[in-house]
Design an enzyme around this catalytic site. Sequence first.
Site, PDB file in Angstrom:
ATOM      1  CB  CYS A   1     -31.268 -19.607  -4.062  1.00  0.00           C
ATOM      2  SG  CYS A   1     -31.202 -18.303  -2.837  1.00  0.00           S
TER       3      CYS A   1
ATOM      4  CG  HIS B   1     -31.613 -23.313  -1.980  1.00  0.00           C
ATOM      5  ND1 HIS B   1     -30.342 -22.969  -1.585  1.00  0.00           N
ATOM      6  CD2 HIS B   1     -32.394 -22.223  -1.736  1.00  0.00           C
ATOM      7  CE1 HIS B   1     -30.350 -21.736  -1.126  1.00  0.00           C
ATOM      8  NE2 HIS B   1     -31.581 -21.261  -1.200  1.00  0.00           N
TER       9      HIS B   1
ATOM     10  CG  ASN C   1     -29.974 -19.424   1.816  1.00  0.00           C
ATOM     11  OD1 ASN C   1     -29.300 -19.721   0.840  1.00  0.00           O
ATOM     12  ND2 ASN C   1     -31.204 -18.949   1.711  1.00  0.00           N
TER      13      ASN C   1
END
Length: 336
Positions: free
Chosen positions: A117, A263, A293
């Site tokens: 990520c 994020h 996500n």
Amino acid sequence: MTPVRPRSRILGTGHFLPPTVRTNGDIERLVDTSDAWITERTGIRERRIAPEGLVTSDMATHAARGALEMAGLTAADLDMIIVGTVTPDMQMPATAVFVQQKLGAPHCPAFDLSAACAGFLFGLSIADQFVRSGQMRHVLVVGVELLSRVIDWTDRTTCVLFGDGAGAAVVGPVAPDAPADGGRGILSTCICTDGSLAQALWIRGGGSVHPATHATVDQKLHFVQMKGQDIFKAAVRNLSASSRTALERAGLVAADLDWVCAHQANKRIVDQVVTRLEVPIEKVLMNIERVGNTSSASIPILLDQKMRDGTVRAGHTVLMCALGAGVSWGGAVVRV
Ligand code: ACO
């Protein structure tokens, strides 16, 4: 006289989301979960899923074209292509190679980096170094994930979280004393890894430890496995710390920020980080509700959406932060 350090800037952004929507209601039909649980624990209501035939480099290329167009450049202007992904087209060559091919970009270094990520922020940091040093003029940084193909759709602890998508930025130089730029630029970056948490989030199969066999497929080693609470705690702790470091390096404080573009892992993680930073919630950009996500793609997708709808405007100061498998994390302060 102290020499003025050259600075780099994000010249353009782009993103791509596949059109197919998978709602929490759709996932209720796959595993023992509920829309209420997913919404309350994560903030996610739906995510996008890539159709069969669409591959990681296709999504990356779409996003890259948008970024080049906004920057007023073409693929011929690129000096480097960095793709942050943990869901590459294949083991080799790098997905960046296929992006180069699909864009018709000239010979230049094109490589993937694996920071999960945090992949986009690792890429942004590398691009910043190359541009500021004068070695490269225009660097394409892509964050792209096609996680729906490495998710166990019978595992409710992971399948509710992730979505597919791509985001991209073109990084290029700023004349240090150009008044027209109004102080725009990448003001700071910081990146870091804590390998002691490697086992908290991984895909074990397909590498040298567990080469692909019938047994590794049967044991589901090619799917994402995660200790959610360990990642949650590491995220809150390290995103707060890296945000403070990025602000310090930029010579700014939280009150100087126009926006936080964190994020999009879990709404509760973002809430806890901005509370620790004492940033008011009105300054926090979010799209997790609709996108889920998307790992390395999440920051550039969110930034591009908010720049294109006029929320984030030229001269605004944006804090970015992300953490993912590794665990690896990063922060950046950018005046867009
Ligand atoms: N639906 C319904 N119930 C569920 C689900 C589900 N999808 N998943 C877990 N549960 C149950 C558990 O079995 C447990 O039940 P029990 O109390 O009877 O044992 C209960 O819900 C609570 O489980 P927890 O794991 O404690 O739930 P938590 O509040 O920690 O939320 C979550 C889980 C959402 C995964 C959270 O830990 C999280 O977001 N972690 C961060 C992980 C992450 O974002 N990873 C993405 C990659 S890394 C990154 O992007 C930062």
